[in-house]
Design a protein around this motif. Structure first.
Motif, PDB file in Angstrom:
ATOM      1  N   SER A  29       0.835  -1.202   0.000  1.00 22.20           N
ATOM      2  CA  SER A  29       0.000   0.000   0.000  1.00 22.20           C
ATOM      3  C   SER A  29       0.871   1.255   0.000  1.00 22.20           C
ATOM      4  O   SER A  29       0.611   2.206  -0.754  1.00 22.20           O
ATOM      5  N   ASP A  30       1.905   1.255   0.821  1.00 22.06           N
ATOM      6  CA  ASP A  30       2.813   2.403   0.875  1.00 22.06           C
ATOM      7  C   ASP A  30       3.547   2.593  -0.454  1.00 22.06           C
ATOM      8  O   ASP A  30       3.737   3.721  -0.919  1.00 22.06           O
ATOM      9  N   ILE A  31       3.964   1.484  -1.063  1.00 18.75           N
ATOM     10  CA  ILE A  31       4.661   1.548  -2.348  1.00 18.75           C
ATOM     11  C   ILE A  31       3.736   2.110  -3.420  1.00 18.75           C
ATOM     12  O   ILE A  31       4.130   2.951  -4.228  1.00 18.75           O
ATOM     13  N   LEU A  32       2.478   1.641  -3.419  1.00 15.97           N
ATOM     14  CA  LEU A  32       1.496   2.146  -4.390  1.00 15.97           C
ATOM     15  C   LEU A  32       1.358   3.662  -4.279  1.00 15.97           C
ATOM     16  O   LEU A  32       1.295   4.371  -5.281  1.00 15.97           O
ATOM     17  N   ASP A  33       1.311   4.161  -3.052  1.00 16.40           N
ATOM     18  CA  ASP A  33       1.103   5.592  -2.814  1.00 16.40           C
ATOM     19  C   ASP A  33       2.357   6.431  -3.053  1.00 16.40           C
ATOM     20  O   ASP A  33       2.281   7.514  -3.635  1.00 16.40           O
ATOM     21  N   ASP A  34       3.519   5.942  -2.594  1.00 18.02           N
ATOM     22  CA  ASP A  34       4.726   6.772  -2.555  1.00 18.02           C
ATOM     23  C   ASP A  34       5.743   6.535  -3.670  1.00 18.02           C
ATOM     24  O   ASP A  34       6.554   7.405  -3.958  1.00 18.02           O
ATOM     25  N   ILE A  35       5.751   5.343  -4.259  1.00 17.87           N
ATOM     26  CA  ILE A  35       6.866   4.983  -5.133  1.00 17.87           C
ATOM     27  C   ILE A  35       6.447   4.647  -6.555  1.00 17.87           C
ATOM     28  O   ILE A  35       6.997   5.169  -7.510  1.00 17.87           O
ATOM     29  N   SER A  36       5.472   3.772  -6.716  1.00 16.87           N
ATOM     30  CA  SER A  36       5.229   3.149  -8.020  1.00 16.87           C
ATOM     31  C   SER A  36       4.055   3.713  -8.805  1.00 16.87           C
ATOM     32  O   SER A  36       3.591   3.080  -9.754  1.00 16.87           O
ATOM     33  N   HIS A  37       3.560   4.862  -8.410  1.00 15.61           N
ATOM     34  CA  HIS A  37       2.478   5.513  -9.158  1.00 15.61           C
ATOM     35  C   HIS A  37       1.266   4.603  -9.321  1.00 15.61           C
ATOM     36  O   HIS A  37       0.651   4.549 -10.382  1.00 15.61           O
ATOM     37  N   GLY A  38       0.935   3.838  -8.276  1.00 13.32           N
ATOM     38  CA  GLY A  38      -0.255   2.997  -8.309  1.00 13.32           C
ATOM     39  C   GLY A  38      -0.034   1.587  -8.807  1.00 13.32           C
ATOM     40  O   GLY A  38      -0.981   0.808  -8.894  1.00 13.32           O
ATOM     41  N   TRP A  39       1.189   1.220  -9.104  1.00 21.42           N
ATOM     42  CA  TRP A  39       1.488  -0.132  -9.590  1.00 21.42           C
ATOM     43  C   TRP A  39       2.046  -0.974  -8.444  1.00 21.42           C
ATOM     44  O   TRP A  39       2.870  -0.507  -7.661  1.00 21.42           O
ATOM     45  N   LEU A  40       1.621  -2.237  -8.373  1.00 25.64           N
ATOM     46  CA  LEU A  40       2.188  -3.159  -7.397  1.00 25.64           C
ATOM     47  C   LEU A  40       3.649  -3.436  -7.752  1.00 25.64           C
ATOM     48  O   LEU A  40       4.025  -3.356  -8.930  1.00 25.64           O
ATOM     49  N   PRO A  41       4.477  -3.782  -6.767  1.00 23.41           N
ATOM     50  CA  PRO A  41       5.899  -4.016  -7.058  1.00 23.41           C
ATOM     51  C   PRO A  41       6.140  -5.023  -8.182  1.00 23.41           C
ATOM     52  O   PRO A  41       6.999  -4.813  -9.028  1.00 23.41           O
ATOM     53  N   GLU A  42       5.363  -6.095  -8.212  1.00 21.77           N
ATOM     54  CA  GLU A  42       5.585  -7.138  -9.224  1.00 21.77           C
ATOM     55  C   GLU A  42       5.073  -6.736 -10.608  1.00 21.77           C
ATOM     56  O   GLU A  42       5.355  -7.410 -11.590  1.00 21.77           O
ATOM     57  N   GLN A  43       4.340  -5.630 -10.699  1.00 23.67           N
ATOM     58  CA  GLN A  43       3.806  -5.193 -11.984  1.00 23.67           C
ATOM     59  C   GLN A  43       4.405  -3.872 -12.469  1.00 23.67           C
ATOM     60  O   GLN A  43       4.115  -3.428 -13.572  1.00 23.67           O
ATOM     61  N   TYR A  44       5.241  -3.263 -11.671  1.00 24.72           N
ATOM     62  CA  TYR A  44       5.767  -1.938 -11.994  1.00 24.72           C
ATOM     63  C   TYR A  44       6.514  -1.902 -13.327  1.00 24.72           C
ATOM     64  O   TYR A  44       6.489  -0.902 -14.037  1.00 24.72           O
ATOM     65  N   TYR A  45       7.143  -3.010 -13.702  1.00 25.98           N
ATOM     66  CA  TYR A  45       7.894  -3.048 -14.948  1.00 25.98           C
ATOM     67  C   TYR A  45       7.001  -2.745 -16.154  1.00 25.98           C
ATOM     68  O   TYR A  45       7.477  -2.302 -17.193  1.00 25.98           O
ATOM     69  N   ARG A  46       5.694  -2.960 -16.027  1.00 24.17           N
ATOM     70  CA  ARG A  46       4.751  -2.710 -17.120  1.00 24.17           C
ATOM     71  C   ARG A  46       4.411  -1.227 -17.288  1.00 24.17           C
ATOM     72  O   ARG A  46       3.925  -0.822 -18.329  1.00 24.17           O
ATOM     73  N   SER A  47       4.653  -0.445 -16.271  1.00 25.07           N
ATOM     74  CA  SER A  47       4.225   0.958 -16.300  1.00 25.07           C
ATOM     75  C   SER A  47       5.131   1.788 -17.204  1.00 25.07           C
ATOM     76  O   SER A  47       6.307   1.467 -17.404  1.00 25.07           O
ATOM     77  N   ASN A  48       4.582   2.860 -17.715  1.00 29.16           N
ATOM     78  CA  ASN A  48       5.374   3.797 -18.507  1.00 29.16           C
ATOM     79  C   ASN A  48       6.402   4.510 -17.639  1.00 29.16           C
ATOM     80  O   ASN A  48       7.454   4.917 -18.113  1.00 29.16           O
ATOM     81  N   TYR A  49       6.093   4.658 -16.347  1.00 28.19           N
ATOM     82  CA  TYR A  49       7.018   5.317 -15.425  1.00 28.19           C
ATOM     83  C   TYR A  49       8.338   4.553 -15.318  1.00 28.19           C
ATOM     84  O   TYR A  49       9.403   5.152 -15.207  1.00 28.19           O
ATOM     85  N   ALA A  50       8.261   3.217 -15.331  1.00 26.47           N
ATOM     86  CA  ALA A  50       9.455   2.393 -15.151  1.00 26.47           C
ATOM     87  C   ALA A  50      10.473   2.625 -16.263  1.00 26.47           C
ATOM     88  O   ALA A  50      11.668   2.431 -16.056  1.00 26.47           O
ATOM     89  N   LYS A  51      10.018   3.028 -17.425  1.00 23.24           N
ATOM     90  CA  LYS A  51      10.912   3.231 -18.568  1.00 23.24           C
ATOM     91  C   LYS A  51      11.751   4.504 -18.445  1.00 23.24           C
ATOM     92  O   LYS A  51      12.825   4.594 -19.025  1.00 23.24           O
ATOM     93  N   THR A  52      11.259   5.493 -17.700  1.00 18.50           N
ATOM     94  CA  THR A  52      11.977   6.773 -17.581  1.00 18.50           C
ATOM     95  C   THR A  52      12.373   7.085 -16.142  1.00 18.50           C
ATOM     96  O   THR A  52      12.886   8.157 -15.863  1.00 18.50           O
TER      97      THR A  52
END
Length: 180
Positions: A29-52
């Motif tokens: 929950s903290d990661i979703l709010d503070d770090i990964s822009h709403g993505w779970l840790p195991e799914q963050y690689y799919r986000s556009n944020y992870a690329k930049t």
């Protein structure tokens, strides 16, 4: 690009998770709010944020996801307590997150090859009795061995042992003069 603020927040959440102050669900929950822009840790690689993003965020989130069982809510205490080796890796990650060093390791896909299979790949896998999967898994293991030889892997996420040693002398937590 080094994102100092998000690195510090990720380090804080990792500390809480690793010592059992918060549960895995609280961590996510903290990661979703503070770090990964709403993505779970195991799914963050799919986000556009992870690329930049700051390149260290994705691999450290992948390490974090491997620390706990995400099928139940629990803290990393008692039978779920982390091993001494896992705690060393987490401590290095936290120390790295408090530096302004660029993450230099090449990208490496840690997911099982089966996650990248298409329908055709699954059919070929069935027809070859799993040979297709074994071949891809073997290629991934060979790539992982090459990845580890890129630099001082025992000090990951630091790229060089000298950087790790240098930052050990400037620890942000147990020194009289904390870093910014």
């Amino acid at each position: 690009m080094v994102d100092k603020e998000r690195r510090k927040r990720l380090a804080y959440h990792m500390r809480q998770l690793s010592v059992g102050t918060i549960s895995n669900d609280g961590f996510e929950s903290d990661i979703l709010d503070d770090i990964s822009h709403g993505w779970l840790p195991e799914q963050y690689y799919r986000s556009n944020y992870a690329k930049t993003d700051d390149p260290v965020i994705l691999p450290i989130l992948e390490v974090c996801w491997g620390l706990y069982d995400d099928t139940r809510n629990h803290k990393l205490k008692g039978p779920d307590q982390l091993s001494a080796e896992s705690l060393k890796v987490i401590a290095r990650c936290i120390l790295f997150l408090h530096t302004e060093l660029e993450y230099e390791w090449p990208a490496f896909d840690t997911k099982s090859p089966i996650f990248s299979f298409s329908l055709v790949d699954f059919l070929v896998c069935l027809l070859t009795l799993g040979q297709n999967f074994r071949k891809r898994r073997k290629a991934q293991l060979i790539a992982y061995k090459a990845f580890k030889k890129t630099s001082d892997f025992d000090y990951w996420p630091f790229f060089r042992k000298s950087e790790y040693d240098n930052h050990l002398t400037r620890q942000p937590f147990l020194s009289k003069h904390p870093t910014d």
